[in-house]
Design an enzyme around this catalytic site. Sequence first.
Site, mmCIF file in Angstrom:
data_model
loop_
_atom_site.group_PDB
_atom_site.id
_atom_site.type_symbol
_atom_site.label_atom_id
_atom_site.label_comp_id
_atom_site.label_asym_id
_atom_site.label_seq_id
_atom_site.Cartn_x
_atom_site.Cartn_y
_atom_site.Cartn_z
ATOM 1 N N ASN A 278 1.068 -1.232 -0.060
ATOM 2 C CA ASN A 278 0.046 -0.034 0.015
ATOM 3 C C ASN A 278 0.904 1.228 -0.131
ATOM 4 O OD1 ASN A 278 0.591 0.807 3.001
ATOM 5 N ND2 ASN A 278 -0.341 -1.289 3.287
ATOM 6 N N ASP B 126 -4.386 -6.029 5.256
ATOM 7 C CA ASP B 126 -5.428 -7.052 5.850
ATOM 8 C C ASP B 126 -5.470 -8.236 5.363
ATOM 9 O OD1 ASP B 126 -6.289 -4.597 7.503
ATOM 10 O OD2 ASP B 126 -7.670 -3.930 5.894
ATOM 11 N N LYS C 288 7.803 -17.757 -10.531
ATOM 12 C CA LYS C 288 6.745 -16.751 -11.370
ATOM 13 C C LYS C 288 5.615 -17.214 -11.928
ATOM 14 C CE LYS C 288 7.552 -12.786 -14.250
ATOM 15 N NZ LYS C 288 8.106 -12.415 -15.469
ATOM 16 N N ASP D 59 -4.896 -9.356 13.328
ATOM 17 C CA ASP D 59 -4.903 -7.985 13.732
ATOM 18 C C ASP D 59 -3.685 -7.684 14.755
ATOM 19 O OD1 ASP D 59 -5.270 -5.234 14.724
ATOM 20 O OD2 ASP D 59 -6.950 -5.342 13.478
ATOM 21 N N ILE D 60 -2.537 -7.078 14.591
ATOM 22 C CA ILE D 60 -1.568 -7.064 15.446
ATOM 23 C C ILE D 60 -2.040 -6.307 16.554
ATOM 24 C CG2 ILE D 60 0.810 -6.189 15.735
ATOM 25 C CD1 ILE D 60 1.311 -6.428 12.720
ATOM 26 N N PHE E 52 -4.176 3.656 15.007
ATOM 27 C CA PHE E 52 -4.237 4.718 13.773
ATOM 28 C C PHE E 52 -5.606 4.142 12.961
ATOM 29 C CE2 PHE E 52 -1.127 8.025 13.348
ATOM 30 C CZ PHE E 52 -0.286 7.683 14.483
ATOM 31 N N LYS F 61 -13.350 1.718 16.144
ATOM 32 C CA LYS F 61 -12.242 1.056 16.333
ATOM 33 C C LYS F 61 -11.543 1.223 17.622
ATOM 34 C CE LYS F 61 -10.941 0.944 11.513
ATOM 35 N NZ LYS F 61 -10.060 1.734 10.278
ATOM 36 N N LYS G 175 -11.768 -2.694 19.175
ATOM 37 C CA LYS G 175 -10.438 -3.119 19.207
ATOM 38 C C LYS G 175 -9.667 -2.951 20.766
ATOM 39 C CE LYS G 175 -8.974 -2.459 14.484
ATOM 40 N NZ LYS G 175 -7.940 -2.642 13.570
HETATM 41 O O1 C5P Z 1 -8.819 -2.187 10.994
HETATM 42 P P1 C5P Z 1 -7.686 -1.337 10.394
HETATM 43 O O2 C5P Z 1 -6.674 -1.938 9.615
HETATM 44 O O3 C5P Z 1 -8.354 -0.118 9.675
HETATM 45 O O4 C5P Z 1 -7.163 -0.484 11.645
HETATM 46 C C1 C5P Z 1 -6.125 0.232 11.662
HETATM 47 C C2 C5P Z 1 -5.094 0.060 12.836
HETATM 48 O O5 C5P Z 1 -4.913 -1.325 13.085
HETATM 49 C C3 C5P Z 1 -3.807 0.484 12.793
HETATM 50 O O6 C5P Z 1 -3.166 0.895 13.906
HETATM 51 C C4 C5P Z 1 -2.904 -0.554 12.149
HETATM 52 O O7 C5P Z 1 -1.751 -0.633 12.625
HETATM 53 C C5 C5P Z 1 -3.725 -1.753 12.950
HETATM 54 N N1 C5P Z 1 -3.502 -3.138 12.160
HETATM 55 C C6 C5P Z 1 -2.703 -3.970 12.707
HETATM 56 N N2 C5P Z 1 -2.666 -5.220 12.332
HETATM 57 C C7 C5P Z 1 -3.566 -5.505 11.156
HETATM 58 C C8 C5P Z 1 -4.348 -4.576 10.520
HETATM 59 C C9 C5P Z 1 -4.450 -3.386 11.230
HETATM 60 O O8 C5P Z 1 -2.133 -3.809 13.881
HETATM 61 N N3 C5P Z 1 -3.421 -6.777 10.666
#
Ligand code: C5P
Length: 413
Positions: A209, A278, A288, A305-306, A322, A336, A340
């Site tokens: 991205n 995501d 390839k 999701d970390i 964020f 969120k 979260k």
């Molecule tokens: O749900 P979304 O991806 O919009 O949330 C954004 C936040 O979640 C950011 O702080 C991003 O660093 C964190 N995030 C994460 N791991 C993921 C997806 C998002 O830590 N797989």
Amino acid sequence: MNVVLGITGGIAAYKTPELVRRLRERGADVQIVMTASAAEFVTETALQAVSGRPIRSNLWDKEAEASMSHIELARWADVVLIAPATAEIMARLASGAAADLLTTLCLATEAPIAIAPAMNHVMWSNPAVQSNRATLEQRGVQMLGPDHGSQACGETGAGRMLDPDDIAALVFGPDLGGRPVEGSLSGKTVLITAGPTREPIDPVRYITNRSSGKMGYALARAAAGEGASVILVSGPVNLAEPRGVDVVHVATAEEMYAATHDRIGDVDIFVGAAAVSDYRPADAREQKIKKSEETMHIELVRSKDILVSVAALDDAPFTVGFAAETENVRDYALGKLQNKKLDMIVANQVGRDRGFDQDENAVDVFWDGGEQSFGQAAKTELARDIIELVVARYTATRGADTQPALPKLHAID
Ligand code: C5P
């Protein structure tokens, strides 16, 4: 700390006597090197009086060279600071020119170099200037600012020299070799994720991205500037590593997850500033992929999701997320924050020309029971504001001995 202060010919040079005083108040010895055009804006007499040293301006000054040659001066410096830095000096530094004392010094020094750009906002956004900025940053030159606001030319925009007080504080920050004796995060460990992730499709292709990592890196610098021990788990970016920060390079979301959880044990504050992918291709090919059909499908699977996983830990650190959104920023951010289980969320609008890969941003920060907006500003400046707010909320909710004054809170319905 020995500071060589290079002053170049911008109107902001009139602020340099104050800058010298701020640096000296913090214990620096300041040797000024002026360019010829700087002398149009500020006098040698004033600068000599505040710095307590004869001003150097001429590479061919036999007397000055005999007492301390430009090479000795380059070695003497613990940091070379150029403030204000004009478009002209940026171009000369980027090209490696050495036709005068200041540029020669910059080539000859092994000390970190920091510059505080100051120019009209249209000049600052000129692609030639931005390309020089990028080149210098890639070589590890620290950009201090510029700030956003009203300019000497009567216009408003990005290009103001940072406040002398802020420049002095940054010179004594970790990036330039100093460490604050006591900051609001001394003794604390802060882990920050930054940048994009890269999810391989096959050995030559990947999904990623537009995140540049600038916000996360600026947050790491700001936290380190407050005395924190900082771990920066970074996706692939094109940025110089902040000095004094433990940088862990990763590529994929899975690697970022593992690197974070390997180190989360002693972390007091976690900031998820990374744009984590995501989804990732379910099956990254060994070879390839060859083109064949008119259309093709790549199956994607969700990444863990970390941020959620850290916030859910039994002994979770103060957790900041964020939210980069293209619409409904406030609603999505508040959702969120709750879903979260975060302590705080920093929201910003992104789009074609906003948020990603920009030097500036504007953010709204939300927490349980309050919010604060920060208007358009350099990411470096925003990072300091966000860290200040994080410290205030961390202290208020995690019960440290001293409670810094909280910013004015506005209740969320
Ligand atoms: O749900 P979304 O991806 O919009 O949330 C954004 C936040 O979640 C950011 O702080 C991003 O660093 C964190 N995030 C994460 N791991 C993921 C997806 C998002 O830590 N797989």
